[in-house]
Write an enzyme that holds these catalytic residues in place. Structure first.
Site, mmCIF file in Angstrom:
data_model
loop_
_atom_site.group_PDB
_atom_site.id
_atom_site.type_symbol
_atom_site.label_atom_id
_atom_site.label_comp_id
_atom_site.label_asym_id
_atom_site.label_seq_id
_atom_site.Cartn_x
_atom_site.Cartn_y
_atom_site.Cartn_z
ATOM 1 N N CYS A 95 1.497 -1.737 0.067
ATOM 2 C CA CYS A 95 0.188 -0.106 0.223
ATOM 3 C C CYS A 95 1.400 1.128 -0.170
ATOM 4 C CB CYS A 95 -0.328 -0.215 1.741
ATOM 5 S SG CYS A 95 -2.183 0.942 1.409
ATOM 6 N N HIS A 115 -8.805 -3.557 -2.074
ATOM 7 C CA HIS A 115 -7.688 -3.523 -1.673
ATOM 8 C C HIS A 115 -8.698 -1.613 -1.603
ATOM 9 C CE1 HIS A 115 -3.742 -2.092 0.202
ATOM 10 N NE2 HIS A 115 -3.777 -0.993 -0.411
ATOM 11 N N GLU A 116 -8.505 -0.902 -2.480
ATOM 12 C CA GLU A 116 -9.016 0.619 -2.341
ATOM 13 C C GLU A 116 -10.816 0.398 -1.613
ATOM 14 O OE1 GLU A 116 -6.429 2.592 -3.551
ATOM 15 O OE2 GLU A 116 -5.354 1.186 -4.009
ATOM 16 N N HIS A 125 -10.528 1.081 1.756
ATOM 17 C CA HIS A 125 -10.143 2.801 1.750
ATOM 18 C C HIS A 125 -10.989 3.036 2.386
ATOM 19 C CE1 HIS A 125 -5.077 2.312 2.358
ATOM 20 N NE2 HIS A 125 -5.168 2.029 0.519
#
Length: 196
Positions: A105, A147-148, A151
């Site tokens: 990341c 993954h994003e 966030h």
């Protein structure tokens, strides 16, 4: 404009992003800056919290993965030129048998760990036209999206590793929080805000 990437330890990375409307100020410019920042840092995805904005936007370009000869040819083709902006995204479903992939990341430099995720994801989102759509993605594209997406939900990939692995990287994470890391790209650190 290249923006500084927020480092591990900054509270903005733990906020659940707020949905935005088409009249969000400087939206086109914000998205363009996010792409420029991501490319400058050689990333394949970047979420708004990583540039200090607690809103539900992330951008992806999986082209760098398309050069991986270990991947099947059809997946390499899918990855090449897959560039997408996700606004107000909501993952509706994750399915399939979890598989492991070594993730990193931009907000947590020099830390890479194997993370288990499901291979297929169904997601509702809109692009800059704000027309809501639902799509299904799989493989590495699905993983980058997950993954994003994490966030904008205030979740980091380090939350998904074992407590033993977390203990092993504790020192690295502390150094990032304190700004004791050097990257080729601009970063902003939590400790600097506290005026140490």
């Amino acid at each position: 404009m290249i923006l500084p990437i927020v480092g591990y330890g900054d509270p903005v990375l733990r906020k659940v992003g707020t949905a935005i409307t088409p009249d969000y100020p400087n939206l086109k410019e914000t998205i363009a800056n996010m792409y420029e920042t991501m490319y400058n840092a050689l990333g394949v995805g970047l979420a708004a919290p990583q540039v200090g904005l607690p809103i539900r936007i992330f951008v992806i370009d999986t082209t760098p993965f398309s050069d991986d000869d270990d991947l099947p040819e059809d997946e390499q083709k899918d990855l090449k030129g897959f560039k997408r902006t996700f606004i107000n995204a909501k993952i509706v479903k994750e399915e399939g048998e979890e598989w492991s992939f070594n993730e990193g990341c931009l907000s947590i430099p020099d830390v890479r760990e194997d993370v288990y995720r499901k291979p297929i994801v169904t997601i509702e989102y809109c692009e800059e036209d704000f027309i809501m759509k639902t799509e299904v993605f799989d493989g590495l594209i699905a993983r980058v999206i997950q993954h994003e997406y994490d966030h904008i939900e205030g979740i980091l990939f380090t939350d998904k590793i074992s407590s033993l692995k977390k203990r092993l990287i504790q020192k690295k994470l502390k150094n990032i929080t304190e700004g004791k890391t050097f990257q080729e790209y601009r970063m902003k650190f939590a400790a600097a805000k506290k005026g140490r």
